[in-house]
Scaffold this motif. Sequence first.
Motif, PDB file in Angstrom:
ATOM      1  N   ALA A  27       0.821  -1.211   0.000  1.00 50.21           N
ATOM      2  CA  ALA A  27       0.000   0.000   0.000  1.00 50.21           C
ATOM      3  C   ALA A  27       0.855   1.262   0.000  1.00 50.21           C
ATOM      4  O   ALA A  27       0.527   2.242  -0.652  1.00 50.21           O
ATOM      5  CB  ALA A  27      -0.942  -0.006   1.206  1.00 50.21           C
ATOM      6  N   ASP A  28       1.991   1.248   0.724  1.00 48.84           N
ATOM      7  CA  ASP A  28       2.851   2.427   0.765  1.00 48.84           C
ATOM      8  C   ASP A  28       3.378   2.761  -0.626  1.00 48.84           C
ATOM      9  O   ASP A  28       3.343   3.908  -1.047  1.00 48.84           O
ATOM     10  CB  ASP A  28       4.027   2.189   1.727  1.00 48.84           C
ATOM     11  N   TRP A  29       3.886   1.755  -1.335  1.00 53.91           N
ATOM     12  CA  TRP A  29       4.394   2.011  -2.681  1.00 53.91           C
ATOM     13  C   TRP A  29       3.268   2.391  -3.630  1.00 53.91           C
ATOM     14  O   TRP A  29       3.423   3.294  -4.451  1.00 53.91           O
ATOM     15  CB  TRP A  29       5.155   0.805  -3.223  1.00 53.91           C
ATOM     16  N   ASP A  30       2.140   1.723  -3.520  1.00 58.11           N
ATOM     17  CA  ASP A  30       1.000   2.062  -4.375  1.00 58.11           C
ATOM     18  C   ASP A  30       0.566   3.507  -4.166  1.00 58.11           C
ATOM     19  O   ASP A  30       0.228   4.217  -5.117  1.00 58.11           O
ATOM     20  CB  ASP A  30      -0.177   1.121  -4.103  1.00 58.11           C
ATOM     21  N   LYS A  31       0.586   3.934  -2.907  1.00 53.33           N
ATOM     22  CA  LYS A  31       0.206   5.314  -2.597  1.00 53.33           C
ATOM     23  C   LYS A  31       1.183   6.302  -3.228  1.00 53.33           C
ATOM     24  O   LYS A  31       0.781   7.334  -3.784  1.00 53.33           O
ATOM     25  CB  LYS A  31       0.158   5.503  -1.077  1.00 53.33           C
ATOM     26  N   ILE A  32       2.484   5.982  -3.157  1.00 48.25           N
ATOM     27  CA  ILE A  32       3.500   6.835  -3.768  1.00 48.25           C
ATOM     28  C   ILE A  32       3.298   6.889  -5.274  1.00 48.25           C
ATOM     29  O   ILE A  32       3.313   7.960  -5.899  1.00 48.25           O
ATOM     30  CB  ILE A  32       4.916   6.313  -3.437  1.00 48.25           C
ATOM     31  N   ARG A  33       3.126   5.710  -5.880  1.00 48.67           N
ATOM     32  CA  ARG A  33       2.979   5.629  -7.338  1.00 48.67           C
ATOM     33  C   ARG A  33       1.745   6.398  -7.801  1.00 48.67           C
ATOM     34  O   ARG A  33       1.781   7.127  -8.792  1.00 48.67           O
ATOM     35  CB  ARG A  33       2.887   4.164  -7.754  1.00 48.67           C
ATOM     36  N   GLN A  34       0.643   6.240  -7.086  1.00 48.05           N
ATOM     37  CA  GLN A  34      -0.596   6.912  -7.476  1.00 48.05           C
ATOM     38  C   GLN A  34      -0.500   8.423  -7.308  1.00 48.05           C
ATOM     39  O   GLN A  34      -1.142   9.183  -8.035  1.00 48.05           O
ATOM     40  CB  GLN A  34      -1.761   6.354  -6.665  1.00 48.05           C
ATOM     41  N   SER A  35       0.310   8.876  -6.355  1.00 47.12           N
ATOM     42  CA  SER A  35       0.481  10.321  -6.157  1.00 47.12           C
ATOM     43  C   SER A  35       1.280  10.944  -7.300  1.00 47.12           C
ATOM     44  O   SER A  35       1.189  12.144  -7.548  1.00 47.12           O
ATOM     45  CB  SER A  35       1.197  10.597  -4.829  1.00 47.12           C
ATOM     46  N   GLY A  36       2.094  10.128  -7.963  1.00 43.70           N
ATOM     47  CA  GLY A  36       2.906  10.620  -9.076  1.00 43.70           C
ATOM     48  C   GLY A  36       4.169  11.337  -8.655  1.00 43.70           C
ATOM     49  O   GLY A  36       4.881  11.897  -9.490  1.00 43.70           O
ATOM     50  N   SER A  37       4.468  11.341  -7.349  1.00 40.63           N
ATOM     51  CA  SER A  37       5.643  12.071  -6.879  1.00 40.63           C
ATOM     52  C   SER A  37       6.355  11.302  -5.773  1.00 40.63           C
ATOM     53  O   SER A  37       5.747  10.515  -5.051  1.00 40.63           O
ATOM     54  CB  SER A  37       5.250  13.468  -6.375  1.00 40.63           C
ATOM     55  N   LEU A  38       7.657  11.548  -5.662  1.00 37.97           N
ATOM     56  CA  LEU A  38       8.474  10.967  -4.609  1.00 37.97           C
ATOM     57  C   LEU A  38       8.934  12.089  -3.693  1.00 37.97           C
ATOM     58  O   LEU A  38       9.642  13.002  -4.117  1.00 37.97           O
ATOM     59  CB  LEU A  38       9.690  10.249  -5.216  1.00 37.97           C
ATOM     60  N   LYS A  39       8.535  12.026  -2.431  1.00 36.66           N
ATOM     61  CA  LYS A  39       8.931  13.037  -1.449  1.00 36.66           C
ATOM     62  C   LYS A  39      10.277  12.637  -0.853  1.00 36.66           C
ATOM     63  O   LYS A  39      10.393  11.600  -0.205  1.00 36.66           O
ATOM     64  CB  LYS A  39       7.877  13.165  -0.354  1.00 36.66           C
ATOM     65  N   MET A  72       9.874  14.604  -8.562  1.00 41.34           N
ATOM     66  CA  MET A  72      10.537  14.823  -7.282  1.00 41.34           C
ATOM     67  C   MET A  72       9.871  15.948  -6.500  1.00 41.34           C
ATOM     68  O   MET A  72       9.600  17.021  -7.037  1.00 41.34           O
ATOM     69  CB  MET A  72      12.010  15.177  -7.486  1.00 41.34           C
ATOM     70  N   VAL A  73       9.615  15.701  -5.230  1.00 46.10           N
ATOM     71  CA  VAL A  73       9.184  16.743  -4.302  1.00 46.10           C
ATOM     72  C   VAL A  73      10.216  16.784  -3.191  1.00 46.10           C
ATOM     73  O   VAL A  73      10.381  15.821  -2.443  1.00 46.10           O
ATOM     74  CB  VAL A  73       7.780  16.445  -3.722  1.00 46.10           C
TER      75      VAL A  73
END
Length: 276
Positions: A27-39, A72-73
């Motif tokens: 879920a953590d990776w899916d959430k990152i992928r769906q957001s379209g950005s890496l903090k 990138m964020v």
Amino acid sequence: MLSYRAGAMRALLAAACLLGASLPVRADWDKIRQSGSLKVAVYKELAPFSNNGEGIDVDLAQALSKKLGLRMVLLPFPADEEVADDLRHMVWKGHYLGYGPADVMLHVPVDKHLMSRNEQVRIFAPYHVETVRLVRNAGRIPAFDSIDALAGRKVGVEKVSISGMLLLGEGNGRFRDTVRIYPSAIEALHKLKEGELDAVLAKRSEIESVFRGDSAFPLHDVAFPRMPRSGWAVGMAVKKDDTDTARLLQKAMNELSESGELARIFARHGVQVVKP
């Protein structure tokens, strides 16, 4: 029958618990992928790695994000008293001032003691080995055979730093009267360049970023009893159970290293990457 049903219920509950425990990993990776950005969390004042939105770690964050197909964020943050505080604020909990956590934090010491004391995070993917070095003005100090050559010389260090601790504590404080303390190693190095100091003790990356191989300012390895001469590795950190993100970041880092892109990122800032 009751015994069978009770056993079946226990099995179902156990399976549900296992499923629930595994869900956050994906879920953590899916959430990152769906957001379209890496903090990406980077230190605010850590030149040449990150300072005012520029530096090696900033470029590395951009390259890692691109490898993952994400935007990138950047989350710059001020260093706390201990790395454990930084990990808590920027990796697994979030800062009490309202920012963080990030998806990944860069420039984390890859140290077994730090890992054992911070079980909430996963520290991995070492990408550089840092060391402490002495840089001298060759005109002021023509030769350097040992630390004794610094006697009576004006030597700059950064306040609250490994270099400062080592030099001020050397030989029961024999250099304390001639040590000059600056807010940052970069400032001390520029003072050396301008002729106000005879030498500076700092991290090798800091020295290289300022002098960029200038033969008038040679570097030296200095042995201190409390400092391993091999230096220390830095890598990245994510939440402990975020295994998918860690795996993908490790893969991206490996590709950057193998392709030579990691070395080119360091070279843009005048620094030679030292692989663990």
